[in-house]
Design a protein around this motif. Sequence first.
Motif, PDB file in Angstrom:
ATOM      1  N   LYS A 107       0.813  -1.228   0.000  1.00 36.07           N
ATOM      2  CA  LYS A 107       0.000   0.000   0.000  1.00 36.07           C
ATOM      3  C   LYS A 107       0.843   1.273   0.000  1.00 36.07           C
ATOM      4  CE  LYS A 107      -4.034  -2.142   2.186  1.00 36.07           C
ATOM      5  NZ  LYS A 107      -3.540  -3.528   2.019  1.00 36.07           N
ATOM      6  N   VAL A 108       1.957   1.212  -0.742  1.00 36.69           N
ATOM      7  CA  VAL A 108       2.782   2.405  -0.950  1.00 36.69           C
ATOM      8  C   VAL A 108       2.276   3.124  -2.198  1.00 36.69           C
ATOM      9  CG1 VAL A 108       5.089   3.276  -1.482  1.00 36.69           C
ATOM     10  CG2 VAL A 108       4.809   1.355   0.111  1.00 36.69           C
ATOM     11  N   THR A 109       2.006   4.414  -2.069  1.00 37.07           N
ATOM     12  CA  THR A 109       1.563   5.205  -3.212  1.00 37.07           C
ATOM     13  C   THR A 109       2.750   5.503  -4.123  1.00 37.07           C
ATOM     14  OG1 THR A 109      -0.194   6.260  -1.922  1.00 37.07           O
ATOM     15  CG2 THR A 109       0.516   7.386  -3.929  1.00 37.07           C
ATOM     16  N   VAL A 110       2.607   5.206  -5.402  1.00 38.18           N
ATOM     17  CA  VAL A 110       3.666   5.474  -6.372  1.00 38.18           C
ATOM     18  C   VAL A 110       3.265   6.699  -7.199  1.00 38.18           C
ATOM     19  CG1 VAL A 110       4.962   4.619  -8.352  1.00 38.18           C
ATOM     20  CG2 VAL A 110       4.348   3.058  -6.482  1.00 38.18           C
ATOM     21  N   ILE A 111       4.123   7.708  -7.200  1.00 31.72           N
ATOM     22  CA  ILE A 111       3.862   8.945  -7.920  1.00 31.72           C
ATOM     23  C   ILE A 111       4.839   9.060  -9.080  1.00 31.72           C
ATOM     24  CG2 ILE A 111       3.730  11.458  -7.744  1.00 31.72           C
ATOM     25  CD1 ILE A 111       3.270  11.060  -4.704  1.00 31.72           C
ATOM     26  N   ASP A 112       4.311   9.160 -10.287  1.00 32.77           N
ATOM     27  CA  ASP A 112       5.119   9.249 -11.492  1.00 32.77           C
ATOM     28  C   ASP A 112       5.554  10.690 -11.722  1.00 32.77           C
ATOM     29  OD1 ASP A 112       6.326   8.813 -13.933  1.00 32.77           O
ATOM     30  OD2 ASP A 112       4.436   8.867 -15.058  1.00 32.77           O
ATOM     31  N   GLY A 113       6.866  10.941 -11.625  1.00 30.60           N
ATOM     32  CA  GLY A 113       7.341  12.298 -11.840  1.00 30.60           C
ATOM     33  C   GLY A 113       8.687  12.544 -11.189  1.00 30.60           C
ATOM     34  N   HIS A 114       9.138  13.778 -11.297  1.00 31.29           N
ATOM     35  CA  HIS A 114      10.418  14.199 -10.731  1.00 31.29           C
ATOM     36  C   HIS A 114      10.162  14.928  -9.420  1.00 31.29           C
ATOM     37  CE1 HIS A 114      14.578  15.773 -10.731  1.00 31.29           C
ATOM     38  NE2 HIS A 114      14.029  16.872 -10.220  1.00 31.29           N
ATOM     39  N   GLY A 115      10.780  14.462  -8.338  1.00 37.62           N
ATOM     40  CA  GLY A 115      10.578  15.073  -7.030  1.00 37.62           C
ATOM     41  C   GLY A 115      11.641  16.102  -6.693  1.00 37.62           C
ATOM     42  N   LYS A 116      11.191  17.212  -6.093  1.00 36.03           N
ATOM     43  CA  LYS A 116      12.108  18.284  -5.727  1.00 36.03           C
ATOM     44  C   LYS A 116      11.648  18.939  -4.435  1.00 36.03           C
ATOM     45  CE  LYS A 116      14.101  22.523  -7.698  1.00 36.03           C
ATOM     46  NZ  LYS A 116      14.122  23.414  -8.888  1.00 36.03           N
ATOM     47  N   LEU A 117      12.575  19.068  -3.469  1.00 34.72           N
ATOM     48  CA  LEU A 117      12.239  19.704  -2.203  1.00 34.72           C
ATOM     49  C   LEU A 117      11.664  21.092  -2.452  1.00 34.72           C
ATOM     50  CD1 LEU A 117      15.394  18.773  -0.053  1.00 34.72           C
ATOM     51  CD2 LEU A 117      13.158  17.653  -0.045  1.00 34.72           C
ATOM     52  N   ALA A 118      10.593  21.415  -1.711  1.00 36.14           N
ATOM     53  CA  ALA A 118       9.901  22.692  -1.948  1.00 36.14           C
ATOM     54  C   ALA A 118       9.579  23.388  -0.637  1.00 36.14           C
ATOM     55  CB  ALA A 118       8.633  22.455  -2.756  1.00 36.14           C
ATOM     56  N   GLY A 119      10.532  23.394   0.278  1.00 34.47           N
ATOM     57  CA  GLY A 119      10.276  24.036   1.562  1.00 34.47           C
ATOM     58  C   GLY A 119       9.970  23.002   2.624  1.00 34.47           C
ATOM     59  N   SER A 120       9.741  23.446   3.828  1.00 35.03           N
ATOM     60  CA  SER A 120       9.554  22.577   4.981  1.00 35.03           C
ATOM     61  C   SER A 120       8.471  21.527   4.754  1.00 35.03           C
ATOM     62  CB  SER A 120       9.195  23.418   6.212  1.00 35.03           C
ATOM     63  OG  SER A 120       9.040  22.598   7.345  1.00 35.03           O
ATOM     64  N   LYS A 122       7.707  19.650   2.244  1.00 39.48           N
ATOM     65  CA  LYS A 122       6.994  19.616   0.957  1.00 39.48           C
ATOM     66  C   LYS A 122       7.914  19.173  -0.181  1.00 39.48           C
ATOM     67  CE  LYS A 122       3.629  23.211   2.162  1.00 39.48           C
ATOM     68  NZ  LYS A 122       2.536  22.230   2.316  1.00 39.48           N
ATOM     69  N   VAL A 123       7.314  18.471  -1.145  1.00 34.49           N
ATOM     70  CA  VAL A 123       8.031  18.058  -2.350  1.00 34.49           C
ATOM     71  C   VAL A 123       7.162  18.367  -3.558  1.00 34.49           C
ATOM     72  CG1 VAL A 123       9.097  16.151  -3.611  1.00 34.49           C
ATOM     73  CG2 VAL A 123       9.151  16.148  -1.099  1.00 34.49           C
ATOM     74  N   ASP A 124       7.717  19.129  -4.489  1.00 35.20           N
ATOM     75  CA  ASP A 124       7.024  19.384  -5.755  1.00 35.20           C
ATOM     76  C   ASP A 124       7.264  18.219  -6.702  1.00 35.20           C
ATOM     77  OD1 ASP A 124       6.002  21.824  -5.036  1.00 35.20           O
ATOM     78  OD2 ASP A 124       7.587  23.005  -6.002  1.00 35.20           O
ATOM     79  N   VAL A 125       6.229  17.859  -7.443  1.00 35.17           N
ATOM     80  CA  VAL A 125       6.338  16.795  -8.438  1.00 35.17           C
ATOM     81  C   VAL A 125       6.100  17.390  -9.810  1.00 35.17           C
ATOM     82  CG1 VAL A 125       5.458  14.569  -9.220  1.00 35.17           C
ATOM     83  CG2 VAL A 125       5.483  15.105  -6.767  1.00 35.17           C
ATOM     84  N   SER A 126       7.038  17.157 -10.724  1.00 34.89           N
ATOM     85  CA  SER A 126       6.887  17.666 -12.084  1.00 34.89           C
ATOM     86  C   SER A 126       6.968  16.527 -13.088  1.00 34.89           C
ATOM     87  CB  SER A 126       7.969  18.707 -12.398  1.00 34.89           C
ATOM     88  OG  SER A 126       9.261  18.127 -12.277  1.00 34.89           O
ATOM     89  N   LYS A 127       6.372  16.754 -14.230  1.00 32.71           N
ATOM     90  CA  LYS A 127       6.386  15.775 -15.316  1.00 32.71           C
ATOM     91  C   LYS A 127       6.612  16.527 -16.614  1.00 32.71           C
ATOM     92  CE  LYS A 127       5.860  11.487 -16.719  1.00 32.71           C
ATOM     93  NZ  LYS A 127       6.829  10.448 -16.356  1.00 32.71           N
ATOM     94  N   ASP A 128       7.621  16.081 -17.371  1.00 35.69           N
ATOM     95  CA  ASP A 128       7.967  16.753 -18.620  1.00 35.69           C
ATOM     96  C   ASP A 128       8.244  18.237 -18.404  1.00 35.69           C
ATOM     97  OD1 ASP A 128       7.593  14.351 -20.043  1.00 35.69           O
ATOM     98  OD2 ASP A 128       5.439  14.743 -20.192  1.00 35.69           O
ATOM     99  N   GLY A 129       8.889  18.542 -17.269  1.00 35.54           N
ATOM    100  CA  GLY A 129       9.280  19.911 -16.978  1.00 35.54           C
ATOM    101  C   GLY A 129       8.200  20.792 -16.398  1.00 35.54           C
ATOM    102  N   LYS A 130       6.985  20.245 -16.226  1.00 35.21           N
ATOM    103  CA  LYS A 130       5.876  21.036 -15.685  1.00 35.21           C
ATOM    104  C   LYS A 130       5.427  20.492 -14.336  1.00 35.21           C
ATOM    105  CE  LYS A 130       4.112  22.213 -20.301  1.00 35.21           C
ATOM    106  NZ  LYS A 130       2.945  22.134 -21.207  1.00 35.21           N
ATOM    107  N   LYS A 131       5.230  21.401 -13.379  1.00 33.75           N
ATOM    108  CA  LYS A 131       4.764  20.994 -12.057  1.00 33.75           C
ATOM    109  C   LYS A 131       3.348  20.441 -12.144  1.00 33.75           C
ATOM    110  CE  LYS A 131       3.706  22.877  -7.487  1.00 33.75           C
ATOM    111  NZ  LYS A 131       3.726  24.074  -6.630  1.00 33.75           N
ATOM    112  N   VAL A 132       3.146  19.263 -11.537  1.00 36.51           N
ATOM    113  CA  VAL A 132       1.819  18.640 -11.586  1.00 36.51           C
ATOM    114  C   VAL A 132       1.172  18.539 -10.204  1.00 36.51           C
ATOM    115  CG1 VAL A 132       2.233  17.339 -13.698  1.00 36.51           C
ATOM    116  CG2 VAL A 132       2.877  16.328 -11.501  1.00 36.51           C
ATOM    117  N   SER A 133       1.983  18.561  -9.135  1.00 38.31           N
ATOM    118  CA  SER A 133       1.412  18.474  -7.782  1.00 38.31           C
ATOM    119  C   SER A 133       2.464  18.788  -6.740  1.00 38.31           C
ATOM    120  CB  SER A 133       0.837  17.074  -7.519  1.00 38.31           C
ATOM    121  OG  SER A 133       1.872  16.101  -7.528  1.00 38.31           O
ATOM    122  N   THR A 134       2.009  18.946  -5.503  1.00 40.69           N
ATOM    123  CA  THR A 134       2.893  19.081  -4.350  1.00 40.69           C
ATOM    124  C   THR A 134       2.423  18.116  -3.281  1.00 40.69           C
ATOM    125  OG1 THR A 134       3.343  21.423  -4.790  1.00 40.69           O
ATOM    126  CG2 THR A 134       3.787  20.631  -2.566  1.00 40.69           C
TER     127      THR A 134
END
Length: 467
Positions: A107-120, A122-134
């Motif tokens: 039951k681990v959620t798998v998120i497709d994308g590139h992860g990047k620290l975004a402050g305390s 938080k992690v921003d997730v981007s796909k094809d160079g565009k942010k898709v979620s946090t």
Amino acid sequence: MSDTNFDLVVVGSGPGGYVAAIRAAQLGMKTAVIEREHLGGICLNWGCIPTKALLRTADIYNLIKHADAFGIKVEGASVDIKKTVERSRQVAGQLSGGVQHLLKKNKVTVIDGHGKLAGSGKVDVSKDGKKVSTVSAKHIILATGARARTLPGLEPDGKLIWTYKEALVPDVTPKKLLVVGSGAIGIEFASFFNSLGSDVTVVEVMDRILPVEDAEISSFAEKSFKKQGMTIHKGTTVSELKKSGNTVTATFKDKKDKTSSDTFDRVILAVGIVGNVENIGLEGTKVKVEKTHVVVDDYSRTGEPGVYAIGDLTGPPWLAHKASHEGVICVEKIAGEKDVHPLNTANIPGCTYCHPQVASVGLTEEAAKAKGYELKVGRFPFIGNGKAIALGEPEGLIKTIFDAKTGEMLGAHMVGAEVTELIQGYGIAKTLETTEVELMHSIFPHPTLSEMMHESVLDAYGKAIHF
């Protein structure tokens, strides 16, 4: 994605990342993994696993070439490099699917994308160079791994000059191949292509090949490789690679600045790795980076509260099993589990799957002497073992190193058939802080290659029976 709040988020799904995520889920944490490419990371998709599939082909081909000695007549055998690569990719694909199943099962959620620290937290997730979620989490583990190091003037082009990635999917078997670097990656590829018939040259800047191994084992392996037809240049650098048509001319320089050159069909660069520290949001944090690797403490904590790093991202030894173990320790410490201990790198076995294989754990003889130990050293050759002779694998050596005062096993080093499987016996002994007495009193089955492990210990104390 409806739910973006987690207890733990892991950036990267290699052998460190996915293992950490599964262990966290087992401990009751709501966990997510962010992966931009393939589940299982470099090791499973472009490293440990597919290389072993390729090397299995080389092993079988080596046996076929010596089939007559076993009373088997084989004519016209050849290697289809395309099918060899296809099988390797199928093996990697099967195991990547297995990781996906394990994550889903836990039951681990798998998120497709590139992860990047975004402050305390938080992690921003981007796909094809565009942010898709946090996504948010109290704890964030960075497991972004590493990539092949390149040197100025020796840049790979993916066609004539390869990194490990191109070497895993060759379109041809090179007639003449240059391998730059003789660590585990370089030697494994050198061994693979040499077995398939390539004229292989290995260049190493250090004064011996497999430089992290015990010097005696390195020397043994070098003699074996030369016997198989490899050319090896030690204490040598490649100062230039000049492409012309379908060939590459390499200029070599030795320690006396003497230069020479040779021309090759392909070149494999295996000169180390660098951590993937770029574009993961480290700027503006308290995460410290040294020599392209994230600095962590004994429990994988970085300088930034709530942010951890594991695996190749944090530096040597660059081994999948080290990353997995670090992931488990990190997560169990976060969860407040009892009896969590820092990773002891002296107990991590290292394996190189060349022919003959090389494996080791603990201190080399040179390192043990440098630490001031008085030593007892035992050796046992494969030629003295019945199983090795019956297998047609009489070439090899097992070496054990003990503290003469306490009997503590300080290190074990092997070269020969199946030593990558045998080494774990000494790995367990190291973890249990076993002395020579327990090893001598252990009963090893006959006829097995493992008997040599016993005899090597006996030899250190002048008690060897079969040598």
